[in-house]
Design a protein around this motif. Structure first.
Motif, PDB file in Angstrom:
ATOM      1  N   SER A   1       0.831  -1.209   0.000  1.00  0.00           N
ATOM      2  CA  SER A   1       0.000   0.000   0.000  1.00  0.00           C
ATOM      3  C   SER A   1       0.861   1.252   0.000  1.00  0.00           C
ATOM      4  O   SER A   1       0.547   2.226  -0.688  1.00  0.00           O
ATOM      5  CB  SER A   1      -0.932   0.023   1.213  1.00  0.00           C
ATOM      6  N   VAL A   2       1.938   1.227   0.798  1.00  0.00           N
ATOM      7  CA  VAL A   2       2.841   2.387   0.809  1.00  0.00           C
ATOM      8  C   VAL A   2       3.377   2.615  -0.607  1.00  0.00           C
ATOM      9  O   VAL A   2       3.350   3.735  -1.128  1.00  0.00           O
ATOM     10  CB  VAL A   2       4.002   2.179   1.816  1.00  0.00           C
ATOM     11  N   ASN A   3       3.834   1.546  -1.259  1.00  0.00           N
ATOM     12  CA  ASN A   3       4.377   1.701  -2.620  1.00  0.00           C
ATOM     13  C   ASN A   3       3.300   2.176  -3.589  1.00  0.00           C
ATOM     14  O   ASN A   3       3.551   3.039  -4.432  1.00  0.00           O
ATOM     15  CB  ASN A   3       4.979   0.382  -3.113  1.00  0.00           C
ATOM     16  N   ALA A   4       2.082   1.611  -3.442  1.00  0.00           N
ATOM     17  CA  ALA A   4       0.992   1.994  -4.355  1.00  0.00           C
ATOM     18  C   ALA A   4       0.665   3.480  -4.182  1.00  0.00           C
ATOM     19  O   ALA A   4       0.514   4.213  -5.159  1.00  0.00           O
ATOM     20  CB  ALA A   4      -0.238   1.145  -4.071  1.00  0.00           C
ATOM     21  N   VAL A   5       0.578   3.914  -2.929  1.00  0.00           N
ATOM     22  CA  VAL A   5       0.214   5.315  -2.667  1.00  0.00           C
ATOM     23  C   VAL A   5       1.328   6.245  -3.155  1.00  0.00           C
ATOM     24  O   VAL A   5       1.075   7.218  -3.875  1.00  0.00           O
ATOM     25  CB  VAL A   5      -0.067   5.525  -1.158  1.00  0.00           C
ATOM     26  N   LEU A   6       2.562   5.938  -2.783  1.00  0.00           N
ATOM     27  CA  LEU A   6       3.669   6.816  -3.181  1.00  0.00           C
ATOM     28  C   LEU A   6       3.824   6.872  -4.697  1.00  0.00           C
ATOM     29  O   LEU A   6       4.173   7.910  -5.258  1.00  0.00           O
ATOM     30  CB  LEU A   6       4.982   6.388  -2.525  1.00  0.00           C
ATOM     31  N   GLY A   7       3.521   5.740  -5.360  1.00  0.00           N
ATOM     32  CA  GLY A   7       3.617   5.703  -6.821  1.00  0.00           C
ATOM     33  C   GLY A   7       2.597   6.619  -7.485  1.00  0.00           C
ATOM     34  O   GLY A   7       2.813   7.110  -8.587  1.00  0.00           O
ATOM     35  N   VAL A   8       1.489   6.840  -6.809  1.00  0.00           N
ATOM     36  CA  VAL A   8       0.418   7.661  -7.399  1.00  0.00           C
ATOM     37  C   VAL A   8       0.531   9.116  -6.950  1.00  0.00           C
ATOM     38  O   VAL A   8       0.363  10.043  -7.736  1.00  0.00           O
ATOM     39  CB  VAL A   8      -0.966   7.090  -6.983  1.00  0.00           C
ATOM     40  N   ASN A   9       0.773   9.314  -5.650  1.00  0.00           N
ATOM     41  CA  ASN A   9       0.796  10.679  -5.113  1.00  0.00           C
ATOM     42  C   ASN A   9       1.690  10.725  -3.872  1.00  0.00           C
ATOM     43  O   ASN A   9       1.261  10.392  -2.773  1.00  0.00           O
ATOM     44  CB  ASN A   9      -0.635  11.125  -4.758  1.00  0.00           C
TER      45      ASN A   9
END
Ligand code: G3P
Length: 222
Positions: A163-171
């Protein structure tokens, strides 16, 4: 780095109402002052004003509806939450799911009213979708672990990392919180070591005989 953030959701537990809510808020205020950790509380709507009036800790609503002032009997008006003293609001908690369009509308209302937004998600794909809408926080909470007494930090650290990677990848401006079964300083430390900025929790503090000692343990390793 910002101070770690612990947000206590009182849900609609009887142990989190009335004088019990005051006991938990007072404990949170004491431990926050001693530790420097930011500890917020999300009480039931009727207790937003007393909590924000009596305590210096940040207070959050558990939900808002995507409405403007007008004829919406029985809904939660974002403006009311703001005027009751809330600093922010949960949006899309697992126990109060919304459509993507409604999440977006709630976020627009929160931005208009300068309410901090914490959008709850159930997996890394929904974390990425939520991050694309630009909330202040995404809180990843696997539903099957909520209220289970089993900590996501220990049972499923992979979902936190993804989730951290997914969130940081988007915003990269969106901060991540970890929730579900969080109960000890060790759980909080694992969540922070995995790149989140804190935790969203309920039962371990709300149902504790001595909430203050649980809170002391929660902040002990950060
Ligand atoms: O909002 C926090 C929550 O859903 C997690 O609940 O009882 O597992 O800490 P709990």
């Amino acid at each position: 780095m910002d101070s770690p953030f612990i947000l206590i959701n009182l849900k609609t537990y009887k142990e989190g109402m009335g004088s019990n809510a005051h006991r938990i808020a007072a404990a949170a205020e004491t431990v926050a002052k001693e530790s420097g950790v930011v500890i917020g509380i999300a009480p039931t709507f009727t207790e937003l004003h007393p909590m924000s009036h009596h305590y210096s800790i940040p207070v959050y609503a558990q939900h808002i509806d995507p409405i403007s002032p007008g004829a919406h009997t029985g809904h939660i008006l974002p403006e009311s939450v703001r005027s009751a003293g809330a600093r922010g609001t949960l949006i899309n908690h697992s126990e109060r799911r919304l459509t993507l369009a409604d999440i977006d509308a709630c976020l627009q209302a929160a931005r208009r009213l300068r309410l901090e937004s914490v959008v709850c998600t159930n997996n890394d794909a929904t974390s990425a979708a939520a991050a694309a809408l630009g909330p202040d926080y995404v809180a990843i909470e696997p539903p099957e672990l909520i209220g289970s007494g089993v900590s996501v930090s220990k049972a499923d650290p992979g979902i936190i990392e993804r989730s951290v990677n997914a969130v940081l990848g988007v915003n990269p401006n969106v901060k991540v919180l970890t929730g579900a079964g969080i109960q000890s300083g060790e759980c909080v430390k694992i969540a922070i070591d995995l790149g989140t900025c804190g935790v969203l929790l309920a039962s371990s503090v709300v149902k504790a005989e001595d909430p203050e000692s649980v809170l002391r343990d929660l902040v002990s390793l950060i």
